[in-house]
Design an enzyme around this catalytic site. Structure first.
Site: not given
Length: 323
Positions: A29, A101-102, A178, A236, A269
Site C-alpha cells: 500500500d 501473504y508471506w 486488513r 472514500k 492507494d
C-alpha cells in the site's frame, strides 16, 4: 517543495497473468502511494520511504525499482537476518482481489528497532532522529503500516509521531484495515484511536469503517470520527463518491463508475498518492479529489498495483489530468 515521508512495508508482488503464470513486481500500500505521489508531484517534491529490507537480491531489486521511480531511499534500512515480505494476488471475474501473504519474517516489521539503533549510533539528542531531519512536511502511514510493526515497537512509533507533530509535520492516515494482520478487532480499534487522534488528515474507506465500527455511509462515518480532533476527512466509498469535510467546507464529489474493472489492487492507494500530489501543487480539495478519482479509475483498468510508467505517462498526457 513538498517533502513526504511514508512509513510502511514494500513487498515482492506476484500477480496472476493467467492460470499458473505470475508477474513479479514490487508493491504494497505505501509503495503504491509513494510511486503515484512522485509520478504526479512537482519535479522538486520529494518522497522518502521509511522501511526495511534484507540483504538479498530481491531487496536490491526493490531498492533499484524505487530509485527508478525517483523515490528517495535514504530511509530504507537493511536488516541482517530478515528479507522482503511476499504476496500473491489473483482476481475474480469482477476484478476483485484475493491475497495470499508471506510476511511474518518481513524486515519491515522491525523498522522502528532499526531506526532506534541508527539514532543511538549517531548519538542524536535533538527533537527528531537525524535521519528524519529536516522534518518532512507530510508524514503518511496506514493501518497496514501499524499492523506490520511488532507490538513491542508500536510505542516507539507513537513517540515518533508526536515528535513529528511537534516539529511541524502534517500527519496523514489511511485506516486500510486488513483483519488477517491483527490479533483482534479490539487491538485494531485501540491503535486506530491513537492514529485518528494524532492525524491532521484521514483518508478512510467506508468498507474499512464498516468492518471495524459498523459505519455504513458518509453520515455515519462523519458522526463516528467527530469524536477525534481531525482537521480534514476524505472519505472514500467506491462508485458512491468521495466525501470531503474540512475546516471551511464539506461536499460530496460524485465518481463516474468504471465499466470494465480489471484489477482493484491499489485503487485506494493510487487515490491517496494522487490526492496528496495534487494538493501539494495547490489544487483545491474538490479539484484534487476529482483528479485523484480519475487516476484511480485508470489504475483499476490495468493489472497489478503499478501501471507501467510509460503507459501511465501517456494516459495522463492524453487526458490532461495533471493540469
Amino acid at each position: 517543495m513538498t517533502d513526504l515521508v511514508i512509513l510502511g512495508e514494500s513487498m515482492l508482488e506476484l500477480s496472476q497473468v493467467e492460470p499458473g503464470l505470475y508477474r513479479q513486481s514490487f508493491a504494497g500500500d505505501v509503495h503504491s502511494v509513494a510511486v503515484y505521489f512522485k509520478r504526479l508531484a512537482a519535479a522538486e517534491d520529494r518522497v522518502r520511504l521509511l522501511t526495511a529490507v534484507g540483504n538479498d537480491s530481491a531487496s536490491d531489486q526493490m531498492i533499484a525499482a524505487l530509485l527508478e521511480e525517483d523515490i528517495d531511499t535514504s530511509l530504507v534500512f537493511r536488516h541482517p537476518n530478515r528479507q522482503l515480505g511476499l504476496y500473491i494476488v489473483s482476481n475474480d471475474a469482477c476484478g476483485e482481489r484475493n491475497f495470499s501473504y508471506w510476511r511474518s519474517n518481513s524486515a519491515a516489521r522491525e523498522i522502528m528497532s532499526l531506526l532506534r539503533d541508527a539514532t543511538l549510533l549517531a548519538g542524536d539528542s535533538g527533537l527528531l532522529p537525524s535521519k528524519l531531519v529536516p522534518c518532512p512536511d507530510l508524514f503518511f502511514f496506514s493501518g497496514i503500516s501499524l499492523a506490520v510493526l511488532t507490538p513491542d515497537t508500536r510505542p516507539a512509533f507513537w513517540d515518533l509521531l508526536l515528535q513529528l507533530r511537534d516539529a511541524g509535520a502534517r500527519i496523514v492516515f489511511d485506516p486500510n484495515y486488513r483483519p488477517k494482520l491483527w490479533a483482534s478487532r479490539k487491538d485494531t480499534r485501540t491503535e486506530y484511536a491513537l492514529a485518528f487522534e494524532y492525524s491532521h488528515l484521514v483518508l478512510p474507506g467506508i468498507e474499512d469503517l464498516e468492518a471495524l465500527y459498523g459505519v455504513q455511509d458518509f453520515c455515519g462515518a462523519c458522526e463516528f470520527l467527530e469524536q477525534f480532533d481531525i482537521e480534514e476527512l476524505v472519505i472514500k466509498d467506491g462508485p458512491n463518491g468521495v466525501y470531503y469535510r474540512g475546516p471551511e467546507e464539506s461536499f460530496l464529489e460524485p465518481i463516474t463508475p468504471v465499466e470494465q474493472v480489471v484489477d482493484t489492487t491499489a485503487a485506494g492507494d493510487s487515490f491517496n498518492g494522487s490526492y496528496l500530489a495534487f494538493r501539494s501543487q495547490g489544487a483545491s480539495p474538490r479539484e484534487a479529489i476529482a483528479r485523484a478519482a480519475t487516476i484511480s479509475a485508470l489504475v483499476i483498468q490495468h493489472k497489478g498495483a503499478l501501471v507501467d510508467k510509460s503507459i501511465f505517462k501517456n494516459l495522463i498526457e492524453s487526458q490532461d489530468i495533471s493540469k
